[in-house]
Scaffold this active site. Structure first.
Site, PDB file in Angstrom:
ATOM      1  N   LYS A  10       2.264  -3.303   6.660  1.00  0.00           N
ATOM      2  CA  LYS A  10       2.664  -3.413   5.243  1.00  0.00           C
ATOM      3  C   LYS A  10       4.178  -3.232   5.108  1.00  0.00           C
ATOM      4  O   LYS A  10       4.831  -3.939   4.337  1.00  0.00           O
ATOM      5  CB  LYS A  10       1.910  -2.376   4.394  1.00  0.00           C
ATOM      6  CG  LYS A  10       0.419  -2.680   4.248  1.00  0.00           C
ATOM      7  CD  LYS A  10       0.174  -3.953   3.452  1.00  0.00           C
ATOM      8  CE  LYS A  10      -1.271  -4.382   3.462  1.00  0.00           C
ATOM      9  NZ  LYS A  10      -1.500  -5.718   2.909  1.00  0.00           N
ATOM     10  N   TYR A  59      -1.687  -0.278  10.727  1.00  0.00           N
ATOM     11  CA  TYR A  59      -1.926  -0.943   9.437  1.00  0.00           C
ATOM     12  C   TYR A  59      -0.744  -0.691   8.500  1.00  0.00           C
ATOM     13  O   TYR A  59      -0.192  -1.619   7.898  1.00  0.00           O
ATOM     14  CB  TYR A  59      -3.233  -0.433   8.817  1.00  0.00           C
ATOM     15  CG  TYR A  59      -3.379  -0.797   7.352  1.00  0.00           C
ATOM     16  CD1 TYR A  59      -3.582  -2.118   6.966  1.00  0.00           C
ATOM     17  CD2 TYR A  59      -3.281   0.176   6.352  1.00  0.00           C
ATOM     18  CE1 TYR A  59      -3.696  -2.459   5.622  1.00  0.00           C
ATOM     19  CE2 TYR A  59      -3.401  -0.151   5.008  1.00  0.00           C
ATOM     20  CZ  TYR A  59      -3.605  -1.466   4.651  1.00  0.00           C
ATOM     21  OH  TYR A  59      -3.707  -1.802   3.322  1.00  0.00           O
ATOM     22  N   SER A  87       0.843  -1.200   0.000  1.00  0.00           N
ATOM     23  CA  SER A  87       0.000   0.000   0.000  1.00  0.00           C
ATOM     24  C   SER A  87       0.871   1.240   0.000  1.00  0.00           C
ATOM     25  O   SER A  87       2.001   1.220   0.511  1.00  0.00           O
ATOM     26  CB  SER A  87      -0.846  -0.033   1.278  1.00  0.00           C
ATOM     27  OG  SER A  87      -1.399   1.227   1.517  1.00  0.00           O
TER      28      SER A  87
HETATM   29  P1  NAD Z   1     -10.851  -6.873   1.627  1.00  0.00           P
HETATM   30  O1  NAD Z   1     -11.027  -6.792   3.103  1.00  0.00           O
HETATM   31  O2  NAD Z   1     -12.036  -6.726   0.772  1.00  0.00           O
HETATM   32  O3  NAD Z   1     -10.143  -8.239   1.227  1.00  0.00           O
HETATM   33  C1  NAD Z   1      -9.216  -8.887   2.052  1.00  0.00           C
HETATM   34  C2  NAD Z   1      -9.719 -10.306   2.234  1.00  0.00           C
HETATM   35  O4  NAD Z   1      -8.784 -11.012   3.047  1.00  0.00           O
HETATM   36  C3  NAD Z   1     -11.073 -10.367   2.946  1.00  0.00           C
HETATM   37  O5  NAD Z   1     -11.956 -11.154   2.161  1.00  0.00           O
HETATM   38  C4  NAD Z   1     -10.780 -11.028   4.275  1.00  0.00           C
HETATM   39  O6  NAD Z   1     -11.864 -11.835   4.716  1.00  0.00           O
HETATM   40  C5  NAD Z   1      -9.529 -11.817   3.966  1.00  0.00           C
HETATM   41  N1  NAD Z   1      -8.629 -12.038   5.100  1.00  0.00           N
HETATM   42  C6  NAD Z   1      -8.197 -11.133   6.010  1.00  0.00           C
HETATM   43  N2  NAD Z   1      -7.349 -11.728   6.864  1.00  0.00           N
HETATM   44  C7  NAD Z   1      -7.258 -13.030   6.478  1.00  0.00           C
HETATM   45  C8  NAD Z   1      -6.540 -14.142   6.970  1.00  0.00           C
HETATM   46  N3  NAD Z   1      -5.752 -14.056   8.043  1.00  0.00           N
HETATM   47  N4  NAD Z   1      -6.657 -15.312   6.318  1.00  0.00           N
HETATM   48  C9  NAD Z   1      -7.465 -15.440   5.229  1.00  0.00           C
HETATM   49  N5  NAD Z   1      -8.186 -14.419   4.728  1.00  0.00           N
HETATM   50  C10 NAD Z   1      -8.066 -13.228   5.356  1.00  0.00           C
HETATM   51  O7  NAD Z   1      -9.717  -5.828   1.248  1.00  0.00           O
HETATM   52  P2  NAD Z   1      -9.183  -5.388  -0.177  1.00  0.00           P
HETATM   53  O8  NAD Z   1      -9.523  -3.966  -0.339  1.00  0.00           O
HETATM   54  O9  NAD Z   1      -9.572  -6.350  -1.206  1.00  0.00           O
HETATM   55  O10 NAD Z   1      -7.617  -5.462   0.084  1.00  0.00           O
HETATM   56  C11 NAD Z   1      -6.825  -6.532  -0.393  1.00  0.00           C
HETATM   57  C12 NAD Z   1      -5.374  -6.246  -0.062  1.00  0.00           C
HETATM   58  O11 NAD Z   1      -4.996  -5.004  -0.635  1.00  0.00           O
HETATM   59  C13 NAD Z   1      -5.082  -6.136   1.429  1.00  0.00           C
HETATM   60  O12 NAD Z   1      -3.832  -6.708   1.678  1.00  0.00           O
HETATM   61  C14 NAD Z   1      -5.037  -4.645   1.649  1.00  0.00           C
HETATM   62  O13 NAD Z   1      -4.239  -4.301   2.755  1.00  0.00           O
HETATM   63  C15 NAD Z   1      -4.415  -4.182   0.351  1.00  0.00           C
HETATM   64  N6  NAD Z   1      -4.707  -2.780   0.033  1.00  0.00           N
HETATM   65  C16 NAD Z   1      -6.012  -2.376  -0.058  1.00  0.00           C
HETATM   66  C17 NAD Z   1      -6.287  -1.048  -0.329  1.00  0.00           C
HETATM   67  C18 NAD Z   1      -7.706  -0.556  -0.383  1.00  0.00           C
HETATM   68  O14 NAD Z   1      -7.919   0.648  -0.261  1.00  0.00           O
HETATM   69  N7  NAD Z   1      -8.698  -1.392  -0.610  1.00  0.00           N
HETATM   70  C19 NAD Z   1      -5.224  -0.145  -0.504  1.00  0.00           C
HETATM   71  C20 NAD Z   1      -3.917  -0.593  -0.421  1.00  0.00           C
HETATM   72  C21 NAD Z   1      -3.661  -1.932  -0.152  1.00  0.00           C
END
Ligand code: NAD
Ligand code: UDP
Length: 351
Positions: free
Chosen positions: A162, A158, A133
């Site tokens: 990362k 958070y 991120s």
């Molecule tokens: P999201 O919460 O929709 O998806 C993450 C998924 O991971 C969820 O379905 C959750 O149930 C699952 N999860 C969490 N912990 C888990 C574990 N220990 N074991 C198995 N499953 C687990 O979030 P997203 O927006 O799709 O984000 C996906 C990735 O992208 C994450 O790593 C997040 O940090 C990163 N990210 C997201 C954003 C954003 O704004 N959406 C920005 C930068 C980085």
């Protein structure tokens, strides 16, 4: 290599994971989804299956559970679908929640990544794409920010997770020279699949701007709170680089193709980080205005206190992704907001 490589998508029922699964399948990869449903549910998996028109395997597993992870890799192997690469999305991602409960974030995000790396090593899986991120940059001194910007002190637990996971991956490479990793530093993904079959469906009250805004306009939540209009930005609200989730999904296909072409092999490090954004910043108030313009719906909002852990202004220099992965964001902010709203209108809880 198998003709159709199997890719394990952790967090595959989540927002970005589900969209990426669809793009991967369209690009010819076989996808295997894994999630513990802590921030998602089975509907996203059904959505992926219906868009791909295939029975995509799904495992309800927590990444911290090493034995369960081993079972996934073994089961796929026994079925003749050895996993050739992993895209690791699974993580908790709410800045605010991480400030309230830092140890939950460290345990879930860091331990989950550690276990996954261990199991990948046991099964000789050499290719990883990691969801990082822009929060790794903290409050950047220069914008747009490029990949050489230093990691400043993270603004939230958070963000710290990362940074820590990126370091774990880089450390993992030292004793495992055959291992390759592409680290993708996302800016702010928004929007939904244009069919509105899948989109962002966080469990409970959304923490992110766009899902909260959409639910507020749909009458499911109260007025949107704009967290701070006294920042040193032109209109006082925070600035972010919002990119369409379909653009982001396609970047993962480019990253995997890059890994499978062995582009990193023989390089000193075996890893490379890429910013994924549009290169343009928009303030919270500008996003509200663009949403109203494109959807014709007015957004109920009030001005609130600043939210702890927020950076003031950040947007991407994404030229490395363009030069090396051949990827750039193509869709506009308006298109993304329109797709988010289409998705919101189609969701059962928006009736
Ligand atoms: P999201 O919460 O929709 O998806 C993450 C998924 O991971 C969820 O379905 C959750 O149930 C699952 N999860 C969490 N912990 C888990 C574990 N220990 N074991 C198995 N499953 C687990 O979030 P997203 O927006 O799709 O984000 C996906 C990735 O992208 C994450 O790593 C997040 O940090 C990163 N990210 C997201 C954003 C954003 O704004 N959406 C920005 C930068 C980085
Ligand atoms: N934001 C807001 N009200 C909300 C949620 C978010 O004003 O209900 C602001 C937040 O302060 C930030 C921007 O919207 O400036 C994007 O926040 P989000 O949580 O979506 O992503 P972040 O950049 O924090 O990962």
């Amino acid at each position: 290599m198998q003709l159709i490589p199997s890719i394990l998508v952790t967090g595959g029922a989540g927002y970005i994971g589900s969209h990426t699964a669809v793009s991967l399948a369209k690009a010819g990869f076989r996808v295997v989804l894994l999630d513990n449903y802590s921030n998602s549910d089975v509907k996203a998996v059904h959505g992926v299956r219906s868009l791909i028109n295939a029975d995509v395997p799904f495992y309800e597993v927590d990444c911290r559970d090493k034995d369960a992870l081993i079972d996934v890799f073994r089961t796929e192997q026994e079925m003749g679908h050895e996993i050739k690469g992993v895209i690791h999305f699974a993580a908790l991602k709410s800045v605010g929640e991480s400030v309230e409960n830092p140890s939950l974030y460290e345990d879930n995000n860091i331990v989950g990544t550690e276990r996954l790396l261990e199991v990948m090593r046991e099964f000789d899986v050499e290719n990883l794409v990691f969801s990082s991120s822009c929060t790794v940059y903290g409050e950047p001194e220069v914008v747009p920010v490029d990949e050489n910007a230093p990691f400043l002190e993270a603004e939230s637990p958070y963000g710290f997770t990362k940074q820590a996971c990126e370091k774990l991956i880089v450390d993992h490479l030292k004793p495992n020279p055959e291992f390759n990793a592409v680290i993708l530093r996302y800016f702010n993904p928004i929007g939904a699949h244009p069919s509105a079959t899948i989109g962002e469906s966080p469990n409970g009250v959304p923490n992110n701007l766009i899902p909260y805004l959409c639910q507020s306009v749909a009458g499911i939540r109260g007025a949107l709170q704009v967290f701070g209009t006294d920042y040193p930005t032109p209109d006082g609200s925070c600035i972010r680089d919002y990119l369409h989730v379909m653009d982001l999904a396609e970047a993962h296909v480019s990253a995997l193709e890059y890994l499978f072409k062995d582009k990193l092999r023989g390089k000193d490090t075996g890893w490379r980080a890429y910013n994924l954004g549009t290169g343009k910043g928009a303030s919270v108030l500008e996003v509200i205005e663009a949403f109203e313009k494109v959807t014709g719906r007015s957004v109920p909002y009030s001005i609130a206190e600043r939210r702890e852990g927020d950076v003031v202004a950040i947007w991407a220099n994404a030229s490395r992704a363009k030069d090396e992965l051949g990827w750039e964001a193509k869709r506009s902010l308006e298109e993304a907001l329109n797709d988010s709203w289409k998705w919101q209108k189609k969701r059962p809880d928006s009736q």
